[in-house]
Design a protein around this motif. Structure first.
Motif, PDB file in Angstrom:
ATOM      1  N   GLY A   1       0.792  -1.258  -0.140  1.00  0.00           N
ATOM      2  CA  GLY A   1       0.008   0.006   0.129  1.00  0.00           C
ATOM      3  C   GLY A   1       0.755   1.383  -0.156  1.00  0.00           C
ATOM      4  N   TRP A   2       0.314   2.282   0.241  1.00  0.00           N
ATOM      5  CA  TRP A   2       0.766   3.540   0.390  1.00  0.00           C
ATOM      6  C   TRP A   2       1.235   3.924   1.827  1.00  0.00           C
ATOM      7  CZ3 TRP A   2       1.992   6.594  -3.646  1.00  0.00           C
ATOM      8  CH2 TRP A   2       1.393   6.431  -5.115  1.00  0.00           C
ATOM      9  N   TYR A   3       2.423   4.349   1.980  1.00  0.00           N
ATOM     10  CA  TYR A   3       2.775   4.827   3.302  1.00  0.00           C
ATOM     11  C   TYR A   3       3.949   6.091   3.281  1.00  0.00           C
ATOM     12  CZ  TYR A   3       1.837  -0.142   4.359  1.00  0.00           C
ATOM     13  OH  TYR A   3       1.421  -1.277   4.650  1.00  0.00           O
ATOM     14  N   TRP A   4       3.530   6.796   4.429  1.00  0.00           N
ATOM     15  CA  TRP A   4       4.318   7.960   4.598  1.00  0.00           C
ATOM     16  C   TRP A   4       5.797   7.763   4.611  1.00  0.00           C
ATOM     17  CZ3 TRP A   4       7.855   9.476   8.564  1.00  0.00           C
ATOM     18  CH2 TRP A   4       7.714   8.993   9.627  1.00  0.00           C
TER      19      TRP A   4
ATOM     20  N   ASN B   1      -9.019  -2.007   0.568  1.00  0.00           N
ATOM     21  CA  ASN B   1      -8.031  -1.474   1.361  1.00  0.00           C
ATOM     22  C   ASN B   1      -8.287  -0.657   2.386  1.00  0.00           C
ATOM     23  OD1 ASN B   1      -6.029  -1.659  -1.617  1.00  0.00           O
ATOM     24  ND2 ASN B   1      -5.630  -2.864   0.102  1.00  0.00           N
ATOM     25  N   ALA B   2      -9.701  -0.365   2.371  1.00  0.00           N
ATOM     26  CA  ALA B   2     -10.093   0.910   3.261  1.00  0.00           C
ATOM     27  C   ALA B   2     -11.406   0.377   3.962  1.00  0.00           C
ATOM     28  CB  ALA B   2     -10.285   2.117   2.550  1.00  0.00           C
ATOM     29  N   ILE B   3     -11.467   0.632   5.157  1.00  0.00           N
ATOM     30  CA  ILE B   3     -12.724   0.324   6.120  1.00  0.00           C
ATOM     31  C   ILE B   3     -13.022   1.181   6.897  1.00  0.00           C
ATOM     32  CG2 ILE B   3     -11.394  -1.162   7.639  1.00  0.00           C
ATOM     33  CD1 ILE B   3     -13.808  -2.891   7.825  1.00  0.00           C
TER      34      ILE B   3
ATOM     35  N   TYR C   1      -4.849   0.371   4.394  1.00  0.00           N
ATOM     36  CA  TYR C   1      -3.854  -0.542   4.261  1.00  0.00           C
ATOM     37  C   TYR C   1      -3.202  -0.995   5.900  1.00  0.00           C
ATOM     38  CZ  TYR C   1      -4.039   1.867  -0.010  1.00  0.00           C
ATOM     39  OH  TYR C   1      -4.315   2.324  -1.289  1.00  0.00           O
ATOM     40  N   GLY C   2      -4.473  -1.023   6.658  1.00  0.00           N
ATOM     41  CA  GLY C   2      -4.109  -1.518   7.909  1.00  0.00           C
ATOM     42  C   GLY C   2      -3.146  -0.732   8.816  1.00  0.00           C
TER      43      GLY C   2
ATOM     44  N   HIS D   1     -10.095  -7.658   8.132  1.00  0.00           N
ATOM     45  CA  HIS D   1     -10.055  -6.742   6.824  1.00  0.00           C
ATOM     46  C   HIS D   1      -8.640  -6.891   6.671  1.00  0.00           C
ATOM     47  CE1 HIS D   1     -10.401  -3.245   4.356  1.00  0.00           C
ATOM     48  NE2 HIS D   1      -9.505  -2.657   5.289  1.00  0.00           N
ATOM     49  N   VAL D   2      -7.653  -7.004   7.702  1.00  0.00           N
ATOM     50  CA  VAL D   2      -6.308  -6.857   7.531  1.00  0.00           C
ATOM     51  C   VAL D   2      -5.916  -8.323   6.525  1.00  0.00           C
ATOM     52  CG1 VAL D   2      -3.997  -7.065   8.528  1.00  0.00           C
ATOM     53  CG2 VAL D   2      -5.484  -5.341   9.161  1.00  0.00           C
TER      54      VAL D   2
END
Length: 354
Positions: free
Chosen positions: A18-21, A188-190, A224-225, A318-319
């Motif tokens: 996923g996307w991460y900072w 990827n989103a909840i 993305y958990g 979900h994860v």
């Protein structure tokens, strides 16, 4: 419920694709490069002359020098050690002393910017969304990066705190029963939203309840958990906080807190936003303060779930449905297993040959 090789949740060796900072936008001026270690992988993240941020695997394929020691040239980067230059796609385009560069390439990664953060996609290709506040999806936003923090546990464990319904009473003394309803926005989103009005025995809730037409607004959205946005506040004024987390060595967490609001025009709008963001910070600090020590000492092991833990179990499910990558290699879980089996097979054959 502890970490295992088969589970993604709370596993120090796995994280969700996923996307991460990666770094804040302010930390990366034009023509500058910074070293970043993200989920066990070393990267050089730089901003070209065109102002676009880019990410490339850190080590030069010539002798392994770290490219963050080099310098930015145009939209590419040149290694400090022997001055090999790589373009924005990671292709080697210039080697001093050679008429033609060698056909070598360094891996590059997809990068985007939002809320004052440079985000990096950890997979091969992304068709997925950057984390955002669902309520502000179509609005231009203003954001302040409030705090950097570390926790002595996995990002997944830190995330579930916001939907741990019972702890609002036991830790924060909130005289309101929280009951969540979940909604999966995509794979990827909840989101988890409070459905209760409650507080019949509390004078505080009776007072503030007049500010709400229905239930007390409290919504958590997970991406993305490891990245979460919380929306709370009276019907006429919502506060938005984002917690961007990432896994670090030892199954621990480092994160950034972002305060977000809809952008308002003019000097009055600017001043109003300063007040809103300050109030958002006060609210965030209140809820974070009581939990800080817990995450320095917890050894998460959910062996006896109760009805109050329903949302936590839904988040774990979900994860587990999302694509997992391996720490360091960033290979998909099944690819990592295949790679290990291949390596073991080669080692056995080599030993037999001897």
């Amino acid at each position: 419920m502890t970490a295992s090789l088969d589970r993604t949740f709370n596993n120090p060796h796995l994280f969700i694709e996923g996307w991460y900072w990666a770094i804040t936008s302010k930390e990366l001026p034009i023509n500058q490069v910074k070293p970043v270690k993200l989920m066990g992988r070393d990267l050089a993240i730089y901003r070209g002359k065109d102002g676009i941020a880019r990410a490339i695997d850190a080590y030069c394929p010539h002798m392994g020098a770290h490219l963050a020691e080099g310098k930015v040239e145009g939209d590419g980067i040149r290694c400090f050690f022997h001055n090999w230059k790589f373009d924005s796609c990671g292709n080697c385009v210039d080697i001093p002393g050679l008429d033609k560069a060698l056909p070598v390439k360094n891996k590059t990664w997809l990068v985007a910017e939002k809320y004052g953060i440079i985000w990096l996609w950890t997979g091969e290709k992304s068709h997925q969304l950057l984390p955002f506040v669902p309520e502000l999806e179509n609005d231009e936003c203003e954001a302040i990066i409030s705090a950097y923090f570390t926790k002595n546990c996995h990002p997944n464990v830190v995330m579930i705190n916001a939907i741990d319904a019972q702890h609002f009473n036991t830790v924060h003394n909130l005289p309101l029963k929280i009951v969540f309803a979940k909604q999966e926005l995509n794979q990827n989103a909840i989101t988890f939203s409070n459905t209760t009005r409650g507080g019949e025995d509390s004078w505080l809730i009776k007072i503030i309840r007049h500010l709400y037409q229905k239930q007390v607004t409290y919504t958590m959205c997970y991406w993305y958990g490891s990245t979460g946005t919380v929306t709370l506040g009276p019907d006429f004024l919502h506060f938005h906080i984002m917690f961007a987390l990432r896994l670090i060595e030892g199954g621990k967490t480092e994160g950034r807190t972002l305060l977000i609001t809809k952008k308002r025009r003019g000097i009055i709008g600017w001043l109003f936003n300063r007040i809103i963001l300050l109030l958002t910070q006060i609210v965030g600090n209140y809820f974070a303060k009581g939990d800080t020590q817990v995450f320095q000492t917890i050894k998460f092991n959910l062996q006896t779930p109760t009805q109050e833990d329903k949302s936590i179990l839904q988040f774990i499910q979900h994860v587990e449905k999302q694509q997992a990558l391996s720490w360091g290699s960033w290979l998909r879980k099944e690819e990592e297993i295949g790679s290990r089996e291949e390596g073991t097979s080669k080692k056995v054959k080599s030993n037999l040959a001897v």
